[in-house]
Scaffold this motif. Sequence first.
Motif, PDB file in Angstrom:
ATOM      1  N   PRO A 133       0.806  -1.224   0.000  1.00 40.67           N
ATOM      2  CA  PRO A 133       0.000   0.000   0.000  1.00 40.67           C
ATOM      3  C   PRO A 133       0.841   1.276   0.000  1.00 40.67           C
ATOM      4  CG  PRO A 133      -0.129  -1.107   2.134  1.00 40.67           C
ATOM      5  CD  PRO A 133       0.610  -2.017   1.211  1.00 40.67           C
ATOM      6  N   GLU A 134       2.105   1.149   0.341  1.00 38.69           N
ATOM      7  CA  GLU A 134       2.989   2.325   0.328  1.00 38.69           C
ATOM      8  C   GLU A 134       3.336   2.812  -1.072  1.00 38.69           C
ATOM      9  OE1 GLU A 134       3.832   0.064   4.121  1.00 38.69           O
ATOM     10  OE2 GLU A 134       3.468  -0.451   2.028  1.00 38.69           O
ATOM     11  N   THR A 135       3.031   2.011  -2.088  1.00 40.36           N
ATOM     12  CA  THR A 135       3.297   2.409  -3.471  1.00 40.36           C
ATOM     13  C   THR A 135       2.562   3.721  -3.745  1.00 40.36           C
ATOM     14  OG1 THR A 135       3.398   0.083  -4.088  1.00 40.36           O
ATOM     15  CG2 THR A 135       3.166   1.671  -5.871  1.00 40.36           C
ATOM     16  N   PRO A 136       3.255   4.735  -4.262  1.00 40.55           N
ATOM     17  CA  PRO A 136       2.609   6.039  -4.478  1.00 40.55           C
ATOM     18  C   PRO A 136       1.309   5.931  -5.279  1.00 40.55           C
ATOM     19  CG  PRO A 136       4.952   6.206  -4.876  1.00 40.55           C
ATOM     20  CD  PRO A 136       4.653   4.747  -4.676  1.00 40.55           C
ATOM     21  N   ALA A 137       0.311   6.660  -4.818  1.00 40.85           N
ATOM     22  CA  ALA A 137      -0.999   6.648  -5.477  1.00 40.85           C
ATOM     23  C   ALA A 137      -1.059   7.655  -6.613  1.00 40.85           C
ATOM     24  CB  ALA A 137      -2.099   6.933  -4.469  1.00 40.85           C
ATOM     25  N   THR A 138      -0.247   8.695  -6.552  1.00 39.20           N
ATOM     26  CA  THR A 138      -0.199   9.682  -7.631  1.00 39.20           C
ATOM     27  C   THR A 138       1.185   9.641  -8.258  1.00 39.20           C
ATOM     28  OG1 THR A 138       0.449  11.458  -6.121  1.00 39.20           O
ATOM     29  CG2 THR A 138      -1.907  11.190  -6.543  1.00 39.20           C
ATOM     30  N   CYS A 139       1.242   9.985  -9.521  1.00 35.70           N
ATOM     31  CA  CYS A 139       2.490   9.871 -10.282  1.00 35.70           C
ATOM     32  C   CYS A 139       2.694  11.135 -11.111  1.00 35.70           C
ATOM     33  CB  CYS A 139       2.433   8.642 -11.173  1.00 35.70           C
ATOM     34  SG  CYS A 139       2.019   7.147 -10.271  1.00 35.70           S
ATOM     35  N   ASP A 140       2.749  12.264 -10.417  1.00 35.10           N
ATOM     36  CA  ASP A 140       2.821  13.542 -11.109  1.00 35.10           C
ATOM     37  C   ASP A 140       4.112  13.736 -11.897  1.00 35.10           C
ATOM     38  OD1 ASP A 140       0.341  14.866 -10.029  1.00 35.10           O
ATOM     39  OD2 ASP A 140       1.364  14.381  -8.165  1.00 35.10           O
ATOM     40  N   ASN A 141       5.206  13.348 -11.309  1.00 32.35           N
ATOM     41  CA  ASN A 141       6.486  13.624 -11.946  1.00 32.35           C
ATOM     42  C   ASN A 141       7.474  12.523 -11.570  1.00 32.35           C
ATOM     43  OD1 ASN A 141       8.600  14.762 -13.271  1.00 32.35           O
ATOM     44  ND2 ASN A 141       8.815  16.517 -11.934  1.00 32.35           N
ATOM     45  N   LEU A 142       7.286  11.362 -12.196  1.00 36.19           N
ATOM     46  CA  LEU A 142       8.164  10.217 -11.980  1.00 36.19           C
ATOM     47  C   LEU A 142       8.147   9.734 -10.532  1.00 36.19           C
ATOM     48  CD1 LEU A 142      11.213  11.425 -14.125  1.00 36.19           C
ATOM     49  CD2 LEU A 142       9.239  10.102 -14.876  1.00 36.19           C
ATOM     50  N   ASP A 143       7.017   9.913  -9.839  1.00 30.71           N
ATOM     51  CA  ASP A 143       6.919   9.503  -8.439  1.00 30.71           C
ATOM     52  C   ASP A 143       7.120   8.000  -8.268  1.00 30.71           C
ATOM     53  OD1 ASP A 143       6.433  12.124  -7.696  1.00 30.71           O
ATOM     54  OD2 ASP A 143       4.260  11.893  -7.708  1.00 30.71           O
ATOM     55  N   LEU A 144       6.543   7.198  -9.150  1.00 28.24           N
ATOM     56  CA  LEU A 144       6.738   5.746  -9.057  1.00 28.24           C
ATOM     57  C   LEU A 144       8.189   5.365  -9.303  1.00 28.24           C
ATOM     58  CD1 LEU A 144       3.740   3.992 -10.874  1.00 28.24           C
ATOM     59  CD2 LEU A 144       4.323   3.886  -8.455  1.00 28.24           C
ATOM     60  N   SER A 145       8.764   5.950 -10.340  1.00 29.56           N
ATOM     61  CA  SER A 145      10.159   5.644 -10.668  1.00 29.56           C
ATOM     62  C   SER A 145      11.067   5.951  -9.495  1.00 29.56           C
ATOM     63  CB  SER A 145      10.609   6.455 -11.889  1.00 29.56           C
ATOM     64  OG  SER A 145       9.806   6.161 -13.001  1.00 29.56           O
ATOM     65  N   THR A 146      10.868   7.103  -8.900  1.00 32.92           N
ATOM     66  CA  THR A 146      11.692   7.511  -7.752  1.00 32.92           C
ATOM     67  C   THR A 146      11.466   6.582  -6.573  1.00 32.92           C
ATOM     68  OG1 THR A 146      11.613   9.812  -8.492  1.00 32.92           O
ATOM     69  CG2 THR A 146      12.194   9.429  -6.185  1.00 32.92           C
ATOM     70  N   TRP A 147      10.215   6.251  -6.282  1.00 26.25           N
ATOM     71  CA  TRP A 147       9.901   5.386  -5.154  1.00 26.25           C
ATOM     72  C   TRP A 147      10.533   4.015  -5.341  1.00 26.25           C
ATOM     73  CZ3 TRP A 147       7.153   0.898  -3.945  1.00 26.25           C
ATOM     74  CH2 TRP A 147       6.884   0.713  -2.582  1.00 26.25           C
ATOM     75  N   PHE A 148      10.452   3.451  -6.540  1.00 29.29           N
ATOM     76  CA  PHE A 148      11.021   2.127  -6.758  1.00 29.29           C
ATOM     77  C   PHE A 148      12.549   2.133  -6.733  1.00 29.29           C
ATOM     78  CE2 PHE A 148       6.805   0.683  -7.858  1.00 29.29           C
ATOM     79  CZ  PHE A 148       6.824  -0.613  -7.387  1.00 29.29           C
ATOM     80  N   ARG A 149      13.173   3.252  -7.063  1.00 29.50           N
ATOM     81  CA  ARG A 149      14.635   3.342  -6.983  1.00 29.50           C
ATOM     82  C   ARG A 149      15.109   3.518  -5.550  1.00 29.50           C
ATOM     83  NH1 ARG A 149      14.261   6.829 -11.383  1.00 29.50           N
ATOM     84  NH2 ARG A 149      14.700   8.577 -10.015  1.00 29.50           N
TER      85      ARG A 149
END
Length: 193
Positions: A133-149
């Motif tokens: 559930p901590e996976t970002p819910a919004t992805c405005d500006n590479l938020d997922l990419s940053t979170w996974f890195r």
Amino acid sequence: MGMYMVSVGAEEWFDDEEDGWGETASALNAELRKRGLPPYEEVPPETDFAPGSGLAFEEKLAPYMTGFNALCETHLSREESETLLGWAVLVPFSLDEEIRLPFECGEYGSMVAGAPQVLALAERLAAVIGLPPETPATCDNLDLSTWFRQQAKELAITRPGPWSKDLDTAFYVALYLRAAQHSIRRGCPIVYS
């Protein structure tokens, strides 16, 4: 460079200039009319990227997709995999079947898929891997990419699970899940650029 998955606002969606999506918007509306469906005209305006606002979507498709493709082959039918992975344009409304436009949308094919159908498939895959559930819910500006890195690697140590065995695969599950959710929430198309 690379390939990005991005949301499109009304200005660009209806723009008939070279960089706009006007030709795609017109062709989609023609196909919708053939099916007795209303045209897709309620596209929200473009917004500036504001971290955490959830108003725009932008993610780069950088990791390898090998594990994600294998996950799809194991848990989805061939038709379902094509719906999830084969679209060039994702629209925020349900489509009983994908629409093939009479031309390629950039270099990414001609298929238009409905976000509700893509969402259902991505949710199944998220359940299979136990996407946290901590996976970002919004992805405005590479938020997922940053979170996974960054944060995902740390979380994988403290709370391992099927999702943490292949973070590239988990990234793509989250990417398709969040893209479909964003399209539905904002009422906007998602495209590759």
